[in-house]
Design an enzyme around this catalytic site. Structure first.
Site, PDB file in Angstrom:
ATOM      1  N   VAL A  70       1.155  -1.109   0.113  1.00 59.92           N
ATOM      2  CA  VAL A  70      -0.293  -0.069   0.199  1.00 59.92           C
ATOM      3  C   VAL A  70       0.740   1.340  -0.327  1.00 59.92           C
ATOM      4  O   VAL A  70       1.852   0.766   0.889  1.00 59.92           O
ATOM      5  CB  VAL A  70      -0.770  -0.347   1.086  1.00 59.92           C
ATOM      6  CG1 VAL A  70      -1.518   1.219   1.228  1.00 59.92           C
ATOM      7  CG2 VAL A  70      -1.774  -1.242   1.530  1.00 59.92           C
ATOM      8  N   CYS A  71       0.724   2.220  -0.227  1.00 57.98           N
ATOM      9  CA  CYS A  71       0.831   3.566  -0.951  1.00 57.98           C
ATOM     10  C   CYS A  71      -0.208   3.955  -0.968  1.00 57.98           C
ATOM     11  O   CYS A  71      -1.198   4.681  -0.621  1.00 57.98           O
ATOM     12  CB  CYS A  71       2.107   3.797  -1.691  1.00 57.98           C
ATOM     13  SG  CYS A  71       1.926   3.866  -3.743  1.00 57.98           S
ATOM     14  N   ARG A  72       0.878   5.538  -1.524  1.00 61.23           N
ATOM     15  CA  ARG A  72      -0.795   6.731  -1.183  1.00 61.23           C
ATOM     16  C   ARG A  72      -1.457   6.798  -2.807  1.00 61.23           C
ATOM     17  O   ARG A  72      -2.619   7.129  -2.527  1.00 61.23           O
ATOM     18  CB  ARG A  72       0.039   8.270  -1.043  1.00 61.23           C
ATOM     19  CG  ARG A  72      -0.896   9.360  -1.166  1.00 61.23           C
ATOM     20  CD  ARG A  72       0.062  10.350  -1.576  1.00 61.23           C
ATOM     21  NE  ARG A  72       0.431  10.933  -2.837  1.00 61.23           N
ATOM     22  CZ  ARG A  72      -0.337  11.357  -3.550  1.00 61.23           C
ATOM     23  NH1 ARG A  72      -1.751  11.639  -3.846  1.00 61.23           N
ATOM     24  NH2 ARG A  72       0.248  11.299  -5.141  1.00 61.23           N
ATOM     25  N   GLY A 113      -0.526   4.192  -4.952  1.00 62.34           N
ATOM     26  CA  GLY A 113       0.016   2.915  -5.325  1.00 62.34           C
ATOM     27  C   GLY A 113       0.800   2.650  -6.929  1.00 62.34           C
ATOM     28  O   GLY A 113       0.936   1.581  -7.399  1.00 62.34           O
ATOM     29  N   MET A 125      -4.147   4.571  -0.432  1.00 63.29           N
ATOM     30  CA  MET A 125      -4.641   5.216   0.302  1.00 63.29           C
ATOM     31  C   MET A 125      -5.888   6.426  -0.132  1.00 63.29           C
ATOM     32  O   MET A 125      -6.610   6.739   1.236  1.00 63.29           O
ATOM     33  CB  MET A 125      -3.786   6.025   1.130  1.00 63.29           C
ATOM     34  CG  MET A 125      -3.104   4.944   2.206  1.00 63.29           C
ATOM     35  SD  MET A 125      -4.161   3.483   3.138  1.00 63.29           S
ATOM     36  CE  MET A 125      -4.739   3.945   4.473  1.00 63.29           C
TER      37      MET A 125
END
Length: 98
Positions: free
Chosen positions: A62-64, A66, A90
């Site tokens: 997961v990141c901000r 993708g 996110m």
């Protein structure tokens, strides 16, 4: 590379499934909220901390948005890990955060 949408991950979490979630955002980004139970390993440190991961487990990255999690997923896949990238990151997450 396997992919999940944020909604799919949210539904699995809601069902009580045990997911190994790795959040590759920077520490200050994670401080604003992360998926409950996610472990923070910033993308810049993934190469140095991959020894903490278990190749017999599957990880959801997961990141901000993708992008970074996609790069982390490709890197870890090349090292023999089983990974799934959460598309949309996110920004697409509507579930609870801690």
């Amino acid at each position: 590379m396997k992919k999940f949408t944020a909604k799919e991950v949210e539904e699995l979490v809601a069902e009580g499934k045990t997911l190994n979630i790795i959040d590759v955002r920077e520490v200050d980004e994670v401080a604003a909220g992360k998926i409950p139970g996610a472990v923070n390993i910033p993308l810049s440190l993934i190469e140095f901390r991959m020894h903490e991961l278990d190749k017999s487990k599957e990880y959801v990255m997961v990141c901000r948005s993708g992008g970074r999690s996609g790069r982390a997923s490709q890197f870890l896949e090349n090292q023999g890990f089983k990974v799934i990238n959460m598309e949309g990151g996110m920004l697409a997450w509507e579930g609870s955060v801690e």
